[in-house]
Structure formats: C-alpha cells, structure tokens
Design a protein around this motif. Sequence first.
Motif, PDB file in Angstrom:
ATOM      1  N   ARG A  13       0.846  -1.200   0.000  1.00 24.76           N
ATOM      2  CA  ARG A  13       0.000   0.000   0.000  1.00 24.76           C
ATOM      3  C   ARG A  13       0.875   1.241   0.000  1.00 24.76           C
ATOM      4  O   ARG A  13       0.579   2.218  -0.677  1.00 24.76           O
ATOM      5  N   LEU A  51     -13.779   2.594  -8.374  1.00 26.61           N
ATOM      6  CA  LEU A  51     -13.268   3.968  -8.274  1.00 26.61           C
ATOM      7  C   LEU A  51     -12.070   3.932  -7.338  1.00 26.61           C
ATOM      8  O   LEU A  51     -12.188   3.494  -6.191  1.00 26.61           O
ATOM      9  N   ARG A  53      -8.746   4.543  -4.938  1.00 23.73           N
ATOM     10  CA  ARG A  53      -8.397   5.248  -3.695  1.00 23.73           C
ATOM     11  C   ARG A  53      -7.043   4.707  -3.254  1.00 23.73           C
ATOM     12  O   ARG A  53      -6.584   3.699  -3.774  1.00 23.73           O
ATOM     13  N   GLU A  56      -4.443   3.217  -5.637  1.00 26.40           N
ATOM     14  CA  GLU A  56      -4.813   2.180  -6.620  1.00 26.40           C
ATOM     15  C   GLU A  56      -4.726   2.719  -8.047  1.00 26.40           C
ATOM     16  O   GLU A  56      -4.989   3.901  -8.295  1.00 26.40           O
ATOM     17  N   PHE A 102     -16.281   3.389   3.819  1.00 25.02           N
ATOM     18  CA  PHE A 102     -14.855   3.617   3.588  1.00 25.02           C
ATOM     19  C   PHE A 102     -14.620   4.906   2.794  1.00 25.02           C
ATOM     20  O   PHE A 102     -13.533   5.133   2.276  1.00 25.02           O
ATOM     21  N   ILE A 104     -15.747   5.567  -0.106  1.00 28.40           N
ATOM     22  CA  ILE A 104     -15.664   5.311  -1.546  1.00 28.40           C
ATOM     23  C   ILE A 104     -17.045   5.591  -2.140  1.00 28.40           C
ATOM     24  O   ILE A 104     -18.049   5.050  -1.646  1.00 28.40           O
ATOM     25  N   PRO A 126      -9.629  -4.480  -7.802  1.00 26.61           N
ATOM     26  CA  PRO A 126      -8.539  -3.744  -7.171  1.00 26.61           C
ATOM     27  C   PRO A 126      -7.730  -4.733  -6.338  1.00 26.61           C
ATOM     28  O   PRO A 126      -8.248  -5.789  -5.942  1.00 26.61           O
ATOM     29  N   MET A 139      -7.545  -5.779   0.281  1.00 26.54           N
ATOM     30  CA  MET A 139      -7.499  -4.901   1.457  1.00 26.54           C
ATOM     31  C   MET A 139      -7.755  -5.663   2.755  1.00 26.54           C
ATOM     32  O   MET A 139      -7.615  -5.106   3.838  1.00 26.54           O
ATOM     33  N   PHE A 143     -14.092  -9.105   0.626  1.00 22.58           N
ATOM     34  CA  PHE A 143     -15.311  -8.754  -0.125  1.00 22.58           C
ATOM     35  C   PHE A 143     -15.379  -9.450  -1.491  1.00 22.58           C
ATOM     36  O   PHE A 143     -16.392 -10.063  -1.832  1.00 22.58           O
ATOM     37  N   TYR A 144     -14.283  -9.328  -2.253  1.00 22.06           N
ATOM     38  CA  TYR A 144     -14.309  -9.942  -3.587  1.00 22.06           C
ATOM     39  C   TYR A 144     -14.307 -11.461  -3.474  1.00 22.06           C
ATOM     40  O   TYR A 144     -15.011 -12.150  -4.223  1.00 22.06           O
TER      41      TYR A 144
END
Length: 194
Positions: A13, A51, A53, A56, A102, A104, A126, A139, A143-144
């Motif tokens: 990161r 989108l 952040r 990324e 977050f 976003i 991402p 991250m 989630f994915y």
Amino acid sequence: MLTDKIELRKKFRQLRRELSAEQQQEASTQALQIIVNHRLLEESEHIALYLSRDGELSCHEIIQWCWQNSKKTYLPVLDPDQGQQLLFVEYTEQTPMLNNRFAIPEPVIESSNVTLIDQLDCIFLPLVAFDENGNRLGMGGGFYDRTLAEIDNLARSPQLFGFAHDCQQASSLSTESWDIPVHKIVTPSRIISV
Ligand SMILES: Nc1nc2c(c(=O)[nH]1)N(C=O)[C@@H](CNc1ccc(C(=O)N[C@@H](CCC(=O)O)C(=O)O)cc1)CN2
Ligand SMILES: Nc1ncnc2c1ncn2[C@@H]1O[C@H](COP(=O)(O)OP(=O)(O)OP(=O)(O)O)[C@@H](O)[C@H]1O
C-alpha cells in the motif's frame, strides 16, 4: 501467516501511495493503451470496474472509454443485506452516488440497476499485491473473495482481471482456501495471462 499478510499489505500500500500524481496519471493512460492495443474489452459489453483510492491504479480512463464505446459499466457496492459481500450496480454519468463507510463513492441502489454476476463479461479487481500466478492480496475485507466464491458454478462466468501498478507485483503470494485467483493481471506495461 496473518502477520505476514499485514506486513505485505503495509509494504505494497505504501509503494502505490508513493507514486506521484503525474505517475498515477501516466499509469492509467498507459493501462488504457494496453487494453485497447490488446483488444481486451472488444467482446465485452458489461464491465465492472472500481473507483480508485489509496494509490490504486485508476479505472477512470477505462470507464470514459467504455462509455464512448457503448459498453455498460458497473461499480461494487457494499451489500446492505449480505455481510461483507458486494453487489455490482450500473454506473452512468447520471447515476446518483453516495459514499460508503470507507468513503468510496457508490451508485445508489435502485430497483433496476443491480446486476447478477453471471450477466457481467468481466470484472476489474482492485488489489494490494499480485503474483505471476494470478493470486491477489486485497485490502483484507474478503469482499471480492466472498462475492465470487461460487463463480465456478455459474453457467456463464465473468473474466476476472486484477488491475494494478507494476510495483504491486510480489514474487510469490501464499494462498488460502477461499482466495479466488484472477484470469489475467493487467498493469500499465503488460497483460499477464494466468
Ligand atoms: N477502490 C476500491 N473499491 C472497493 C474495494 C477496494 O479495495 N478498492 N473493495 C475491496 O474489497 C471493497 C471495499 N473494501 C475495503 C476494505 C477495506 C478498506 C479500508 O480502507 N480499510 C482501512 C481502514 C478500515 C476503516 O476505515 O474502517 C484500512 O485498512 O486502512 C477499504 C475498502 C469495495 N470497493
Ligand atoms: N468465501 C468466503 N466465505 C467466508 N469468509 C471468507 C470468504 N472469503 C474470504 N473470507 C474471509 O474474509 C477475510 C479476509 O480475507 P482475505 O484476507 O483473503 O481478503 P482479501 O483478499 O484481502 O480481500 P478482498 O477479497 O476484499 O480483496 C478472512 O478472514 C476470510 O476468512
């Protein structure tokens, strides 16, 4: 294992956040060039992106290109009903947006703008780090991975593209049972087919 992941996330990161605004801009322009030159999206009509952040690689230029080429774009939205899962919601220039927890921006969910995963042709994911085998470190929310857990059981499943700066390449990432590998990694300099 967990501390390794935490350290890797910190390192990668930081690397991507260190890129200057000029480097970020150039990277996203080159990534679009690579995609167009390789005709990566030629057959795709329904394309999920994100989108950016936190350094990324930005999808902004690809989204603009999609709109100019009559392709439909979708963004991830934190599912209000299913814990730690994503919905993919259509995104146009007119879509009302709201920040998630977050910070976003997400399209506001309406009755007809949520798509099913099997309707998507490809998803740009991402990531924090990737390796040559298509493994990705995200991250840490899962989630994915949760959202795509059943992807192999779909009659028709989207192509998964990890999208990242070249500096996010790790020599080799260890994997866990729930990790969903991507089919290709797309960077500003190349496309790696796994
Ligand atoms: N651009 C983008 N959109 C995305 C993701 C992503 O990785 N990038 N996601 C991919 O999953 C989902 C959101 N997942 C996220 C998981 C953790 C954090 C995060 O910033 N965590 C902070 C601190 C947590 C907090 O603010 O409560 C951190 O780790 O510093 C953000 C998004 C959906 N949308
Ligand atoms: N299919 C799944 N079912 C249940 N829990 C899951 C699933 N996938 C991931 N998780 C959980 O999510 C947490 C985070 O996983 P991991 O660190 O691999 O996330 P990540 O790949 O960095 O995030 P993302 O997928 O959002 O990019 C782990 O605790 C893991 O147990």
